[in-house]
Structure formats: C-alpha cells, structure tokens
Write a protein that holds these residues in place. Structure first.
Motif, PDB file in Angstrom:
ATOM      1  N   SER A  67     -19.965 119.071  75.761  1.00 60.38           N
ATOM      2  CA  SER A  67     -20.794 118.493  76.810  1.00 60.38           C
ATOM      3  C   SER A  67     -21.018 119.508  77.923  1.00 60.38           C
ATOM      4  N   THR A  68     -22.149 119.367  78.600  1.00 63.84           N
ATOM      5  CA  THR A  68     -22.394 120.160  79.796  1.00 63.84           C
ATOM      6  C   THR A  68     -21.797 119.490  81.024  1.00 63.84           C
ATOM      7  N   ASN A  69     -21.217 118.321  80.856  1.00 65.60           N
ATOM      8  CA  ASN A  69     -20.631 117.562  81.958  1.00 65.60           C
ATOM      9  C   ASN A  69     -19.180 117.250  81.619  1.00 65.60           C
ATOM     10  N   LEU A  70     -18.254 117.781  82.403  1.00 68.14           N
ATOM     11  CA  LEU A  70     -16.834 117.601  82.122  1.00 68.14           C
ATOM     12  C   LEU A  70     -16.428 116.135  82.175  1.00 68.14           C
ATOM     13  N   LYS A  71     -16.936 115.394  83.147  1.00 70.39           N
ATOM     14  CA  LYS A  71     -16.540 113.992  83.293  1.00 70.39           C
ATOM     15  C   LYS A  71     -16.965 113.173  82.082  1.00 70.39           C
ATOM     16  N   GLN A  72     -18.169 113.439  81.553  1.00 69.70           N
ATOM     17  CA  GLN A  72     -18.615 112.709  80.367  1.00 69.70           C
ATOM     18  C   GLN A  72     -17.746 113.044  79.156  1.00 69.70           C
ATOM     19  N   LEU A  73     -17.342 114.304  79.037  1.00 66.34           N
ATOM     20  CA  LEU A  73     -16.461 114.680  77.931  1.00 66.34           C
ATOM     21  C   LEU A  73     -15.106 113.985  78.049  1.00 66.34           C
ATOM     22  N   LEU A  74     -14.579 113.897  79.278  1.00 63.64           N
ATOM     23  CA  LEU A  74     -13.255 113.314  79.476  1.00 63.64           C
ATOM     24  C   LEU A  74     -13.206 111.825  79.152  1.00 63.64           C
ATOM     25  N   LEU A  75     -14.340 111.153  79.233  1.00 72.49           N
ATOM     26  CA  LEU A  75     -14.362 109.728  78.875  1.00 72.49           C
ATOM     27  C   LEU A  75     -14.042 109.514  77.398  1.00 72.49           C
ATOM     28  N   SER A  76     -14.289 110.538  76.579  1.00 66.97           N
ATOM     29  CA  SER A  76     -13.967 110.459  75.144  1.00 66.97           C
ATOM     30  C   SER A  76     -12.798 111.365  74.770  1.00 66.97           C
ATOM     31  N   PHE A  77     -12.165 111.987  75.764  1.00 61.06           N
ATOM     32  CA  PHE A  77     -11.077 112.936  75.521  1.00 61.06           C
ATOM     33  C   PHE A  77      -9.875 112.215  74.919  1.00 61.06           C
ATOM     34  N   PRO A  78      -9.406 112.643  73.745  1.00 63.56           N
ATOM     35  CA  PRO A  78      -8.359 111.883  73.048  1.00 63.56           C
ATOM     36  C   PRO A  78      -6.947 112.108  73.577  1.00 63.56           C
ATOM     37  N   GLN A  79      -6.751 113.113  74.440  1.00 65.03           N
ATOM     38  CA  GLN A  79      -5.406 113.434  74.910  1.00 65.03           C
ATOM     39  C   GLN A  79      -5.181 112.919  76.330  1.00 65.03           C
ATOM     40  N   GLN A  80      -3.931 112.920  76.728  1.00 68.11           N
ATOM     41  CA  GLN A  80      -3.619 112.587  78.112  1.00 68.11           C
ATOM     42  C   GLN A  80      -4.074 113.731  79.012  1.00 68.11           C
ATOM     43  N   ARG A  81      -4.744 113.398  80.091  1.00 66.77           N
ATOM     44  CA  ARG A  81      -5.263 114.417  80.993  1.00 66.77           C
ATOM     45  C   ARG A  81      -4.141 115.117  81.733  1.00 66.77           C
ATOM     46  N   GLU A  82      -4.212 116.470  81.765  1.00 67.08           N
ATOM     47  CA  GLU A  82      -3.173 117.240  82.435  1.00 67.08           C
ATOM     48  C   GLU A  82      -3.784 118.503  83.024  1.00 67.08           C
ATOM     49  N   LEU A  83      -3.404 118.827  84.250  1.00 69.00           N
ATOM     50  CA  LEU A  83      -3.871 120.048  84.888  1.00 69.00           C
ATOM     51  C   LEU A  83      -3.279 121.262  84.182  1.00 69.00           C
ATOM     52  N   ASP A  84      -4.113 122.251  83.904  1.00 71.09           N
ATOM     53  CA  ASP A  84      -3.660 123.473  83.242  1.00 71.09           C
ATOM     54  C   ASP A  84      -3.154 124.443  84.308  1.00 71.09           C
ATOM     55  N   ARG A  85      -1.826 124.573  84.451  1.00 68.28           N
ATOM     56  CA  ARG A  85      -1.243 125.419  85.499  1.00 68.28           C
ATOM     57  C   ARG A  85      -1.583 126.890  85.320  1.00 68.28           C
ATOM     58  N   GLU A  86      -1.659 127.349  84.079  1.00 67.33           N
ATOM     59  CA  GLU A  86      -2.026 128.751  83.826  1.00 67.33           C
ATOM     60  C   GLU A  86      -3.443 129.018  84.333  1.00 67.33           C
ATOM     61  N   ALA A  87      -4.353 128.074  84.078  1.00 71.52           N
ATOM     62  CA  ALA A  87      -5.728 128.219  84.557  1.00 71.52           C
ATOM     63  C   ALA A  87      -5.785 128.179  86.084  1.00 71.52           C
ATOM     64  N   VAL A  88      -4.930 127.372  86.695  1.00 74.44           N
ATOM     65  CA  VAL A  88      -4.871 127.311  88.163  1.00 74.44           C
ATOM     66  C   VAL A  88      -4.505 128.674  88.730  1.00 74.44           C
ATOM     67  N   ARG A  89      -3.532 129.361  88.113  1.00 76.26           N
ATOM     68  CA  ARG A  89      -3.129 130.681  88.596  1.00 76.26           C
ATOM     69  C   ARG A  89      -4.288 131.681  88.473  1.00 76.26           C
ATOM     70  N   ASP A  90      -5.011 131.625  87.351  1.00 74.97           N
ATOM     71  CA  ASP A  90      -6.176 132.500  87.200  1.00 74.97           C
ATOM     72  C   ASP A  90      -7.240 132.172  88.252  1.00 74.97           C
ATOM     73  N   PHE A  91      -7.401 130.891  88.528  1.00 79.69           N
ATOM     74  CA  PHE A  91      -8.383 130.442  89.512  1.00 79.69           C
ATOM     75  C   PHE A  91      -8.037 130.965  90.901  1.00 79.69           C
ATOM     76  N   PHE A  92      -6.750 130.920  91.253  1.00 77.90           N
ATOM     77  CA  PHE A  92      -6.318 131.478  92.529  1.00 77.90           C
ATOM     78  C   PHE A  92      -6.607 132.977  92.595  1.00 77.90           C
ATOM     79  N   HIS A  93      -6.306 133.666  91.517  1.00 75.20           N
ATOM     80  CA  HIS A  93      -6.462 135.122  91.533  1.00 75.20           C
ATOM     81  C   HIS A  93      -7.922 135.534  91.685  1.00 75.20           C
ATOM     82  N   PHE A  94      -8.789 134.964  90.871  1.00 75.29           N
ATOM     83  CA  PHE A  94     -10.188 135.389  90.861  1.00 75.29           C
ATOM     84  C   PHE A  94     -11.038 134.631  91.879  1.00 75.29           C
ATOM     85  N   SER A  95     -10.468 133.596  92.497  1.00 77.92           N
ATOM     86  CA  SER A  95     -11.104 132.829  93.567  1.00 77.92           C
ATOM     87  C   SER A  95     -12.294 131.985  93.097  1.00 77.92           C
TER      88      SER A  95
END
Length: 562
Positions: A140-168
């Motif tokens: 999907s081009t829309n994350l929220k629409q994809l998550l409505l059908s997402f089969p797993q429990q939603r969880e923040l990706d901590r590794e991605a958060v660290r990359d996000f902090f680094h690259f801003s």
C-alpha cells in the motif's frame, strides 16, 4: 487522493470470472484498489484490464513524456494505463525505464502469473509499504490502510528509530517505524511470483549515457523548460500554481510557466518565520510579471498541527519544513488548486556533491565527532557525524546493500515530505527539475557547475536584472529555535512520558532535559515519534485510519483524552 492497496492471499482459490471496475480488481487471490487525483489529461482511467492480453495495469502519479511514447509507438489509445499496458507487452517490466516522471505502476500478468510494482528511476513522491507472511502479501501507499490488514501485533522498530535519529529526515533502508513492515526503496522494483508464491526486490535502473560537454552546456536550461512545458500540457487545470521563494529554482520555473500561458498564474510564498521571511523579496519580483496572483501565509509557532502532520506523514519523514509544507497545502486547498509546480530537488539534481566535497566544505580541517544521540555504525553505512547546534547528520548516498543500488536521501525526503502532505489535500506536486535529461546534463557539467555557478550564470542572462537582484539561496525554511521556545513546556512534558523511556537511555533523556535549547531539534523529533506511537502504533485510533486528516492536539494525547 492517489493511493494503491493490494492484498494477495496465496491460500485462496482463483475465481473463474474476474471482477474489475474503475477502481478495483479481484480474481479471488488478488484484491487490489486504486484511487487517483483526476487532474491529468492522460489519467482518465485509474486502472485498465486487457481481456485479450490478460494484463492489468494501474498507475498513480504522473508520466510527463506519455504523449511522446504514444506517438513513438503510433498508438491510438489516449490514457497512460492503456499505453503502459501496451508498452509492457513490448518491453516487459523494463517498460517503465522509458517513462519520465514520478509514478508507481502495478502490473499483473495473468499469463506469466507474475505481478510487478514498478517506480520512476529517481524514486517516487509517495511511499510503497509492504509486508509478507507465509499466507499473504500486503502492499500500500498508505501505512494506516496496510495496518488495518496487518496480521501481526503492532510494534515500534527500535533499530529503525535509531537510524531515524541518526539521519534525522528518513530511515535510510528498507525498514519503517513498524516492525515487520518494509518500504520499497528508489531504484528497485517488487516482483511477485504467483507460481512460486514468493516476492523479490530487484534493482530497476536504466543504463546511463551522458551527453557531450558542449550539448550539456547548451541544453541545461532547455531541458528544464521542456519538462515544465510537458507537465503544463499534461494538466487539465487552466490556472498554473507554483511555490515561489527568492531562490533561483522557483524563479526559473515561474519564467518558464509564464511562457506557456497567458492565463493567470498563482504564486504561493510561505513565511517560515525568524529571519527567513521571503515574502518581501518575492513581492518585489512579481512586480515585473503581469497576471500573477500572489498568495502568502505564515507558519504559526505552536504545535497544534503536529498530530495531523504525523498522521499524514506516517513516520516516513521528519524535518522542520513539514510545518511550512502543511501551511502550503492548506493555502492551495482553500483556493481549490489541485496541482502545483515545485522547485524542490534542484540542488540535489543540479549539483550532485561527492563525499569528499561534503567533508571539505562542511567540516573545517576534516574533524568530526558523533553526538550522544547519533549512533555511528560504519559496518552498515558510510556516513560522517559532525557537531552543531542542531546536531544533524550528513545525508549522503547510501552504498548498495540488501539489493539497494544506492539512492539520494535528500531527494527521497524532499519528495515524500512535499507529496505526502499535498496528496492528503487532493493536490499533486510537479517536480520539473527532477528529470532524467537534466540530471545527466548536471553530471556531465561536473565541477563547471560547482555550487550551481554555471546554472546561475545562465539564469542571469535569461532573467531581467530587476529580478535577479533579489535572487539568493533560500535559507532554513522554519525557525526551529523559535518554534521550540514557543512550545517548550509541552515538549518537556513529552520527555517525561513512559514512551520516551523505551527509545532513549536515561542518560540521553537527562541530557535533553539539561540542555533543551541546544538539542531542540532532537526534542522535536522525540515529540514526533511520541505522537506516531500514540496515533498509529497504539491502535486507539484505528477506526479513523480511513480519514485523511485528524482533529487531535498534543494536549489531548498527553492528558489521555484520545
């Protein structure tokens, strides 16, 4: 809005009859939906299924050379989905490499039992998220629409958060802030094999042939003018709109637009506050243009809009300019304007800077040091840290890894930051400086166009001195220091939430509390992540995921009213 959503269920059975209407397609295994902003002459259809070839084609975005392709192949069909479906039958999935613009293409070949998600070479202005299990594929081009059908429990990706902090600005790899959800990177395509029940990310790039130095010198500005002309002719809206700053790029676009039409042109200038108010300079410039309407607005220094901005950007990009782009989208929507020309990506295309140049220009003496919140991981990426008031990392091209052929992070975040915001208001952005010919010309010019010097010389010869006297490189678009000070109390409250303890160490949190003004941009990003968690990860607002906008404040989140 422009949007894609697809669900593939490997365990389902294919229907004998296929359902296909204006916006959706289903054959039992595939469920696909698409929406499109109808502002392009070639975009009367969102998707097209050829019953004879048994090929489905859907497109969002724009293809600015679609008329040239139609004439080259002597086609009588008019819509881009029909033209691309024909081109696919001739060229296979490499067909998209003949197309110029910013687009996503979904192709399903029933005979080959393969699906392809293809994109324009420099990347696209909207994301493509995807996730897989043993039984399903979602994209999907829309994350929220994809998550409505997402089969797993939603969880923040901590590794991605660290990359996000680094690259801003962006997470520089396939990850997103949601664990288990990936994004398709520029320069790649997604191939879905229905026979093998598998997906594969593949490189998707054409062979680059640079023009001669003489041709590059002669064609630099004409290549941009040709793209402006194609995009103007592509649109159905009579009144052209563009963002206008005191910068070189937007003023060149205004000059070319005025050559294309005698009708009124709307120029929009947003004051980001502080010392960077460009409204007076642009007003003086427009005194020399007939029939240009000038719309202006000012970014307000309060954070009431942050939840809606995060709702729209879905954690893909972060940058202080998001407040300005939000104001821009609102101004355009109020005037019922559904397309806008943007000068974004001009610096990145016209002056492709090497790593060595960045080090020499940005770090006196070549010295650098990582801050506490910037995590240096050379085993995975080649990047260099520096100290500074805003503690911001360089954004460099990422070397190939995991199928990524390398892409420009600045272009990635500029496209997404503009278009995701505009798209939520049913507005499409045109980026004429981001085209294949201009990019190749810039590469051939090399050091001759150091800091866009050759480009600026050409513009000075083209535009009147009464205009060029006002031109300068635009500075920071939003005064983040002023924004922080105006909202300091509520931002510091966020640092004391239990969520922040999950993404920062106690030492990091205390550093921000003790030196908030020094780390104000980092604190704004922490607030952004907090809002993302509360709105999208928590699940409390899933019932509103189909809404493009959200009426929630930071106070609502902090006091538990939502």
């Amino acid at each position: 809005m422009n949007s894609f959503f697809g669900k593939i269920t490997w365990t389902a059975k294919q229907n004998k009859s296929i359902f296909c209407d204006e916006h959706s397609f289903s054959n039992g295994i595939i469920e696909f939906r698409a929406k499109r902003i109808r502002i392009l002459r070639s975009a009367e259809k969102t998707l097209y299924y050829n019953k004879n070839s048994r090929v489905l084609c859907a497109i969002i975005g724009y293809i600015c050379n679609i008329e040239e392709v139609r004439e080259t192949y002597e086609l009588s069909v008019q819509t881009d989905v029909e033209i691309v479906e024909y081109l696919y039958r001739c060229k296979g999935p490499a067909c998209s490499l003949e197309l110029e613009g910013l687009f996503w293409i979904w192709l399903f070949d029933e005979n080959e039992q393969k699906g392809y998600i293809l994109q324009s070479e420099p990347g696209t202005s909207l994301p493509l998220y995807y996730t897989t299990t043993s039984a399903t594929v979602l994209f999907s081009t829309n994350l929220k629409q994809l998550l409505l059908s997402f089969p797993q429990q939603r969880e923040l990706d901590r590794e991605a958060v660290r990359d996000f902090f680094h690259f801003s600005h962006v997470i520089p790899n396939e990850s997103t802030l949601i664990k288990g959800v990936q994004k398709l990177l520029p320069g790649t395509a997604l191939v879905i094999d229905f026979t093998r029940q598998s997906i594969q990310v593949t490189a998707h790039k054409s062979h680059e042939v640079l023009p001669s130095k003489q041709e590059a010198k002669a064609q630099l500005l004409p290549s941009i003018q040709a793209c402006v002309k194609n995009l103007f002719c592509l649109g159905k809206q009579k009144e052209a709109a563009l963002t206008l700053t005191a910068g070189w790029d937007t003023n060149l676009l205004l000059h070319f637009l005025k050559k294309e039409t005698s009708a009124q042109v709307t120029a929009v200038t947003i004051n980001g506050g502080g010392k960077q108010n460009e409204i007076p300079a642009t007003a003086s410039i427009l005194e020399h243009y007939p029939n240009v309407r000038h719309l202006t607005a000012t970014v307000h220094y309060e954070l009431s809009s942050l939840p809606e901005i995060v709702w729209i950007l879905e954690g893909y990009v972060f940058q202080e300019g998001m407040f300005l782009r939000s104001e821009l989208a609102r101004v355009l929507a109020q005037e019922d304007l559904h397309s806008v020309f943007l000068g974004a990506c001009g610096d990145q295309v016209l002056y492709p800077v090497s790593l060595l140049k960045k080090i020499l220009e940005k770090i006196p003496g070549g010295k650098y040091k990582a801050s506490l919140l910037r995590i240096l991981r050379l085993s995975k990426y080649r990047y260099i840290m520096r100290e500074g008031g805003e503690e911001r990392a360089f954004r460099l091209k990422i070397p190939p890894h995991k199928g990524n052929q390398g892409y420009h992070l600045d272009i990635e975040f500029l496209l997404k930051m503009h278009e995701m915001m505009l798209n939520s208001f049913e507005i499409m952005g045109f980026f004429p400086l981001l085209n294949r010919k201009t990019a190749r010309i810039a590469k051939r010019l090399g050091i001759l166009n150091h800091k866009k010097a050759f480009y600026k010389q050409k513009i000075k010869r083209l535009l009147a001195p009464q205009i060029t006297q006002y031109l300068k490189k635009s500075g920071s678009v939003v005064d983040t220091g002023q924004l922080f000070e105006a909202n300091k109390a509520i931002l510091l409250k966020i640092l004391n939430t239990s969520f922040v303890e999950t993404i920062l160490t106690e030492a990091q949190r205390q550093l921000l509390i003790k030196q908030p003004s020094h780390y104000h941009l980092v604190i704004l990003q922490v607030a952004y992540l907090y809002v993302f968690h509360e709105l999208i990860v928590s699940g409390r607002l899933d019932a509103q995921f189909d809404q493009p906008h959200l009426d929630v404040t930071l106070t609502d989140l902090l006091t538990g009213r939502v």
